[in-house]
Write a protein that holds these residues in place. Structure first.
Motif, PDB file in Angstrom:
ATOM      1  N   HIS A  90       0.815  -1.216   0.000  1.00 13.77           N
ATOM      2  CA  HIS A  90       0.000   0.000   0.000  1.00 13.77           C
ATOM      3  C   HIS A  90       0.848   1.266   0.000  1.00 13.77           C
ATOM      4  N   GLU A 152      -5.039   2.426   5.043  1.00 15.01           N
ATOM      5  CA  GLU A 152      -5.062   2.804   6.454  1.00 15.01           C
ATOM      6  C   GLU A 152      -6.343   3.546   6.854  1.00 15.01           C
ATOM      7  N   ASP A 180       3.055  -6.485   3.390  1.00 13.66           N
ATOM      8  CA  ASP A 180       2.729  -5.368   4.277  1.00 13.66           C
ATOM      9  C   ASP A 180       3.470  -5.528   5.598  1.00 13.66           C
ATOM     10  N   SER A 181       4.449  -4.665   5.804  1.00 10.96           N
ATOM     11  CA  SER A 181       5.291  -4.623   7.007  1.00 10.96           C
ATOM     12  C   SER A 181       6.348  -5.728   6.961  1.00 10.96           C
TER      13      SER A 181
HETATM   14 ZN    ZN Z   1       0.167  -1.555   6.347  1.00  6.23          ZN
END
Ligand code: ZN
Length: 403
Positions: A90, A152, A180-181
């Motif tokens: 994202h 988010e 993601d992360s």
């Molecule tokens: Zn995220």
């Protein structure tokens, strides 16, 4: 699946891809820094999207484009019949416009808002592309690489929601991986659904002393809040409620004519989320009726307007699904202890539609996500180990050609 994953992992071409990621590690770190320093506040992802679109173009993808929602993407053509795996990260961060997003470097650590969630993944996905091309690895499935908007907060997953429900790829995506992360050992297989509301209680208002006896929206709001707090929830599937923000009122000596609360309801199970949502609505209605029955409505009644401010569908990917097996084997192959988690990510949308989806990691370590002290560690070996695990997951899910 374990054998398939091991066969890919030990294949000379996969080793060549890993060598490319190693040789280009500094470039990947530069890309992380460059993208992190382009602000991407909620609903303000345009500048970063434009930069990422240009980077996708430079990576030789087909159909590089930006869709109506603001997502940017490009297709890496497979040798199959058009089956499509999406690999996403994202673009947006939680940080408002004006936040200082310059990267501070201390040794192998990079500090900056959004650096790990999820900017690192944007750069890592580009590194995957270069590695696949340099090693000449082909996959059966097409891989659609996506930088999406609105993951988010109040963004409410609008980018991926658009991709799956309205964009030109809707109905044509067979599996979804969101990078993601950093952490690769924690595979997200469950999508926690949430419904978020602002409830506005209104009444006639009046003098606190002179108009005493009139209905008071504050009392209705308080009764509703008490009722929401009393909603019974199971521990599994984990289900929660929170009245989290309160505002309103006119003056200390006035019966207010408007007060507001914000409410967050969550569950891993769609049925539980629907149940507490219905209970919440009934509680608000009862609290309003009770206030109108208790006090004077001569100057008007109390009412409540329930305004949706967030709606993330719940869902999950079964642990016997092949993409879970692929991720598990790939992550375990790299020496990690795999755990499965529930979270609220872009994967919620495909999960809720019954499309296999997971959150996987971008590699390396990190912490303090969603804070101004957010950091990642780009130390080479640990970063490459994690990246290799996620690339292996992608190849097992997309069907790598081995000869
Ligand atoms: Zn995220």
């Amino acid at each position: 699946m374990k054998d398939t994953v091991a066969a890919i992992a030990t294949h000379p071409r996969f080793r060549a891809a890993c060598d490319t990621m190693r040789a280009e590690h500094d470039r990947t770190v530069e890309d992380i820094i460059r993208l992190t320093e382009i602000p991407a506040p909620p609903f303000g992802e345009e500048a970063r999207a434009a930069a990422y679109l240009a980077m996708l173009q430079q990576h030789g993808l087909e159909e590089v484009e930006q869709d109506e929602a603001g997502n940017v993407m490009g297709r890496r053509r497979g040798f199959g019949n058009g089956e499509t795996l999406v690999v996403a990260a994202h673009l947006d961060t939680v940080f408002p416009a004006g936040t200082d997003v310059r990267v501070r470097r201390e040794g192998t650590k990079l500090f900056a808002p959004g650096v790990g969630d999820d900017t690192r993944s944007l750069a890592v996905n580009l590194a995957f592309l270069r590695a696949l091309d340099a090693a000449g690895i082909r996959t059966r499935a097409d891989i659609l690489f996506v930088g999406d908007v609105g993951e988010e907060g109040l963004g409410d997953l609008r980018g991926v929601r658009h991709l799956f429900t309205k964009g030109r790829h809707a109905g044509k995506i067979d599996a979804f991986l969101t990078v993601d992360s950093p952490e690769v050992d924690r595979i997200v297989t469950g999508g926690v659904g949430s419904k978020r509301y602002r409830v506005v209680f209104r009444g006639p208002g009046g003098h606190s002393f002179g108009a005493f006896g009139l209905v008071n929206p504050m009392y209705a709001m308080a009764e509703a809040t008490r009722g929401i707090g009393a909603i019974q929830v199971p521990r599994t599937p984990q289900t929660t409620h929170c009245v989290s923000i309160v505002s309103g009122g006119t003056s200390v000596n006035a019966i207010p004519n408007e007060v507001r609360i914000e409410v967050d309801l969550r569950s891993r199970a769609p049925a539980e989320l629907a149940r507490i949502d219905a209970e919440f609505r009934a509680i608000v209605e009862r609290a309003v009726a009770q206030e109108n029955a208790t006090r004077d409505t001569r100057d008007g009644t109390v009412s409540a307007e329930i305004i949706p401010i967030g709606d993330r569908p719940a869902g999950g990917t079964a642990h016997d699904n092949p993409i879970v097996a692929a991720a598990t084997a790939a992550v375990a192959y790299h020496g990690y202890t795999v755990s499965y988690e529930d979270s609220s990510t872009d994967a919620n949308i495909p999960m809720s539609l019954g499309i296999p989806a997971l959150r996987i990691g971008s590699g390396g370590r990190g912490g303090r996500a969603h804070s101004l002290e957010e950091w990642i560690d780009v130390e080479r070996e640990e970063s490459l180990r994690g990246m290799s695990a996620s690339l292996l997951t992608i190849l097992a899910a997309a069907g790598a050609e081995l000869d």
